[in-house]
Design a protein around this motif. Structure first.
Motif, PDB file in Angstrom:
ATOM      1  N   MET A  24       0.910  -1.406   0.087  1.00  0.00           N
ATOM      2  CA  MET A  24       0.166   0.031  -0.060  1.00  0.00           C
ATOM      3  C   MET A  24       0.848   1.237  -0.047  1.00  0.00           C
ATOM      4  O   MET A  24       1.890   1.501   0.850  1.00  0.00           O
ATOM      5  CB  MET A  24      -0.755  -0.221   1.172  1.00  0.00           C
ATOM      6  CG  MET A  24      -1.614   1.282   1.352  1.00  0.00           C
ATOM      7  SD  MET A  24      -2.423   1.527   2.973  1.00  0.00           S
ATOM      8  CE  MET A  24      -1.702   2.656   3.629  1.00  0.00           C
ATOM      9  N   GLU A  25       0.600   2.009  -0.997  1.00  0.00           N
ATOM     10  CA  GLU A  25       1.244   3.501  -0.934  1.00  0.00           C
ATOM     11  C   GLU A  25       0.771   4.478   0.133  1.00  0.00           C
ATOM     12  O   GLU A  25      -0.256   4.118   0.663  1.00  0.00           O
ATOM     13  CB  GLU A  25       1.273   3.882  -2.435  1.00  0.00           C
ATOM     14  CG  GLU A  25       0.135   4.499  -2.920  1.00  0.00           C
ATOM     15  CD  GLU A  25      -0.926   3.656  -3.311  1.00  0.00           C
ATOM     16  OE1 GLU A  25      -2.227   3.991  -3.389  1.00  0.00           O
ATOM     17  OE2 GLU A  25      -0.679   2.348  -3.253  1.00  0.00           O
ATOM     18  N   MET A  26       1.123   5.786   0.176  1.00  0.00           N
ATOM     19  CA  MET A  26       0.769   6.575   0.949  1.00  0.00           C
ATOM     20  C   MET A  26      -0.534   7.120   0.485  1.00  0.00           C
ATOM     21  O   MET A  26      -0.815   7.490  -0.749  1.00  0.00           O
ATOM     22  CB  MET A  26       1.891   7.781   1.124  1.00  0.00           C
ATOM     23  CG  MET A  26       1.333   8.818   2.149  1.00  0.00           C
ATOM     24  SD  MET A  26       2.566  10.259   2.264  1.00  0.00           S
ATOM     25  CE  MET A  26       3.896   9.283   3.047  1.00  0.00           C
ATOM     26  N   ILE A  27      -1.528   7.243   1.479  1.00  0.00           N
ATOM     27  CA  ILE A  27      -2.922   7.662   0.970  1.00  0.00           C
ATOM     28  C   ILE A  27      -3.207   9.057   1.916  1.00  0.00           C
ATOM     29  O   ILE A  27      -2.773   9.091   3.056  1.00  0.00           O
ATOM     30  CB  ILE A  27      -4.176   6.850   1.429  1.00  0.00           C
ATOM     31  CG1 ILE A  27      -3.769   5.395   0.655  1.00  0.00           C
ATOM     32  CG2 ILE A  27      -5.487   7.107   1.349  1.00  0.00           C
ATOM     33  CD1 ILE A  27      -5.002   4.716   0.250  1.00  0.00           C
ATOM     34  N   ASN A  28      -3.682  10.011   1.021  1.00  0.00           N
ATOM     35  CA  ASN A  28      -3.818  11.304   1.742  1.00  0.00           C
ATOM     36  C   ASN A  28      -5.230  11.679   1.868  1.00  0.00           C
ATOM     37  O   ASN A  28      -6.041  11.244   1.002  1.00  0.00           O
ATOM     38  CB  ASN A  28      -3.104  12.394   1.442  1.00  0.00           C
ATOM     39  CG  ASN A  28      -3.387  12.806  -0.040  1.00  0.00           C
ATOM     40  OD1 ASN A  28      -3.852  11.893  -0.759  1.00  0.00           O
ATOM     41  ND2 ASN A  28      -3.338  14.101  -0.106  1.00  0.00           N
ATOM     42  N   ILE A  34      -4.113  14.607   6.415  1.00  0.00           N
ATOM     43  CA  ILE A  34      -3.466  13.298   6.869  1.00  0.00           C
ATOM     44  C   ILE A  34      -2.669  12.470   5.836  1.00  0.00           C
ATOM     45  O   ILE A  34      -3.283  12.607   4.595  1.00  0.00           O
ATOM     46  CB  ILE A  34      -4.254  12.463   7.974  1.00  0.00           C
ATOM     47  CG1 ILE A  34      -5.449  11.760   6.864  1.00  0.00           C
ATOM     48  CG2 ILE A  34      -4.937  13.579   8.880  1.00  0.00           C
ATOM     49  CD1 ILE A  34      -6.011  10.706   7.509  1.00  0.00           C
ATOM     50  N   TYR A  35      -1.692  11.819   6.245  1.00  0.00           N
ATOM     51  CA  TYR A  35      -1.054  10.611   5.035  1.00  0.00           C
ATOM     52  C   TYR A  35      -0.721   9.486   6.080  1.00  0.00           C
ATOM     53  O   TYR A  35      -0.179   9.436   7.178  1.00  0.00           O
ATOM     54  CB  TYR A  35       0.487  11.323   4.926  1.00  0.00           C
ATOM     55  CG  TYR A  35       0.395  12.813   4.185  1.00  0.00           C
ATOM     56  CD1 TYR A  35       0.198  12.780   3.040  1.00  0.00           C
ATOM     57  CD2 TYR A  35       0.448  14.037   5.205  1.00  0.00           C
ATOM     58  CE1 TYR A  35       0.250  14.074   2.383  1.00  0.00           C
ATOM     59  CE2 TYR A  35       0.489  15.262   4.622  1.00  0.00           C
ATOM     60  CZ  TYR A  35       0.072  15.350   3.087  1.00  0.00           C
ATOM     61  OH  TYR A  35       0.183  16.459   2.601  1.00  0.00           O
ATOM     62  N   VAL A  36      -1.694   8.579   5.217  1.00  0.00           N
ATOM     63  CA  VAL A  36      -1.471   7.203   5.905  1.00  0.00           C
ATOM     64  C   VAL A  36      -0.987   6.359   5.249  1.00  0.00           C
ATOM     65  O   VAL A  36      -1.024   6.138   3.843  1.00  0.00           O
ATOM     66  CB  VAL A  36      -3.069   6.684   5.982  1.00  0.00           C
ATOM     67  CG1 VAL A  36      -3.071   5.266   6.538  1.00  0.00           C
ATOM     68  CG2 VAL A  36      -3.909   7.697   6.627  1.00  0.00           C
ATOM     69  N   THR A  37       0.207   5.577   6.019  1.00  0.00           N
ATOM     70  CA  THR A  37       1.096   4.409   5.394  1.00  0.00           C
ATOM     71  C   THR A  37       0.818   3.346   6.137  1.00  0.00           C
ATOM     72  O   THR A  37       0.337   3.248   7.230  1.00  0.00           O
ATOM     73  CB  THR A  37       2.625   4.828   5.487  1.00  0.00           C
ATOM     74  OG1 THR A  37       2.906   5.251   6.540  1.00  0.00           O
ATOM     75  CG2 THR A  37       2.877   5.924   4.524  1.00  0.00           C
ATOM     76  N   GLU A  38       1.336   2.110   5.842  1.00  0.00           N
ATOM     77  CA  GLU A  38       1.086   1.004   6.558  1.00  0.00           C
ATOM     78  C   GLU A  38       2.225   1.019   7.496  1.00  0.00           C
ATOM     79  O   GLU A  38       3.340   1.423   7.430  1.00  0.00           O
ATOM     80  CB  GLU A  38       1.636  -0.278   5.667  1.00  0.00           C
ATOM     81  CG  GLU A  38       0.217  -0.831   5.099  1.00  0.00           C
ATOM     82  CD  GLU A  38       0.192  -2.284   4.578  1.00  0.00           C
ATOM     83  OE1 GLU A  38       1.290  -2.764   4.447  1.00  0.00           O
ATOM     84  OE2 GLU A  38      -0.766  -2.605   3.756  1.00  0.00           O
ATOM     85  N   GLY A  39       2.084   0.614   8.797  1.00  0.00           N
ATOM     86  CA  GLY A  39       2.970   0.682   9.953  1.00  0.00           C
ATOM     87  C   GLY A  39       2.275   0.014  11.342  1.00  0.00           C
ATOM     88  O   GLY A  39       1.587  -0.905  11.215  1.00  0.00           O
ATOM     89  N   TYR A  72      -1.845   1.057  10.727  1.00  0.00           N
ATOM     90  CA  TYR A  72      -1.506   2.052  10.048  1.00  0.00           C
ATOM     91  C   TYR A  72      -0.661   3.254  10.862  1.00  0.00           C
ATOM     92  O   TYR A  72      -1.050   3.431  11.966  1.00  0.00           O
ATOM     93  CB  TYR A  72      -2.581   2.974   9.065  1.00  0.00           C
ATOM     94  CG  TYR A  72      -3.643   2.090   8.267  1.00  0.00           C
ATOM     95  CD1 TYR A  72      -2.918   1.080   7.016  1.00  0.00           C
ATOM     96  CD2 TYR A  72      -4.934   1.528   8.693  1.00  0.00           C
ATOM     97  CE1 TYR A  72      -3.479   0.663   6.579  1.00  0.00           C
ATOM     98  CE2 TYR A  72      -5.601   0.487   8.074  1.00  0.00           C
ATOM     99  CZ  TYR A  72      -4.914   0.263   6.553  1.00  0.00           C
ATOM    100  OH  TYR A  72      -5.835  -0.682   6.017  1.00  0.00           O
ATOM    101  N   ASP A  73       0.307   3.837  10.226  1.00  0.00           N
ATOM    102  CA  ASP A  73       0.750   4.780  10.723  1.00  0.00           C
ATOM    103  C   ASP A  73       0.338   6.342  10.005  1.00  0.00           C
ATOM    104  O   ASP A  73       0.273   6.226   8.877  1.00  0.00           O
ATOM    105  CB  ASP A  73       2.261   5.104  10.340  1.00  0.00           C
ATOM    106  CG  ASP A  73       3.230   4.081  11.235  1.00  0.00           C
ATOM    107  OD1 ASP A  73       2.480   3.369  12.268  1.00  0.00           O
ATOM    108  OD2 ASP A  73       4.286   3.842  11.159  1.00  0.00           O
ATOM    109  N   ILE A  74       0.021   7.270  10.857  1.00  0.00           N
ATOM    110  CA  ILE A  74      -0.922   8.315  10.356  1.00  0.00           C
ATOM    111  C   ILE A  74       0.114   9.601  10.620  1.00  0.00           C
ATOM    112  O   ILE A  74       0.723   9.807  12.008  1.00  0.00           O
ATOM    113  CB  ILE A  74      -2.088   8.482  10.887  1.00  0.00           C
ATOM    114  CG1 ILE A  74      -2.955   7.303  10.679  1.00  0.00           C
ATOM    115  CG2 ILE A  74      -2.890   9.564  10.358  1.00  0.00           C
ATOM    116  CD1 ILE A  74      -4.235   7.119  11.311  1.00  0.00           C
TER     117      ILE A  74
END
Length: 128
Positions: free
Chosen positions: A1-5, A17-22, A59-61
């Motif tokens: 998954m790429e970054m989702i804003n 916000i910017y959501v990445t897997e984490g 997710y990391d936000i």
């Protein structure tokens, strides 16, 4: 998954916000969630959409938050997180909508009118 804003607003607060897997780290204006919102109630508000779907640790936000007060900011962030989760998985929308997390709260401060002390308040009036 790429970054989702995603973007969330409430009153005059804006959360980008910017959501990445984490592993569930939420960073607001380069500070930790618990440091930025010391109140456990506001932390709970922010995490509501994540807890509802059970993805709080997934997710990391990263958040840019500005404007408004702490309550407005936490609710703007909640909306942004809900919108991002829908971008990640569209099936979640129904559940989030049912809890009311997808709705932008339209209430904002009414403007002050000329010839009045506040928006609706009138100057004191006395017959004598």
């Amino acid at each position: 998954m790429e970054m989702i804003n995603a973007l969330g607003r409430r009153k005059s607060a804006v959360a980008r916000i910017y959501v990445t897997e984490g592993n569930g780290k939420i960073t607001i204006n380069k500070r930790d969630l618990t440091e930025y919102f010391p109140s456990s109630i506001l932390q709970f508000v922010v995490k509501q959409p994540l807890n509802l779907l059970g993805v709080a640790e997934k997710y990391d936000i990263k958040v840019n938050l500005n404007g408004g007060g702490f309550t407005g900011q936490s609710q703007a962030l909640r909306l942004a997180i809900a919108r991002a989760l829908v971008k990640i998985n569209a099936e979640d929308k129904k559940a989030l909508r049912a809890e009311g997390f997808m709705t932008r709260d339209p209430r904002a401060v009414e403007r002050k009118k000329p010839g009045r002390p506040k928006a609706r308040r009138r100057f004191q009036f006395s017959k004598r």
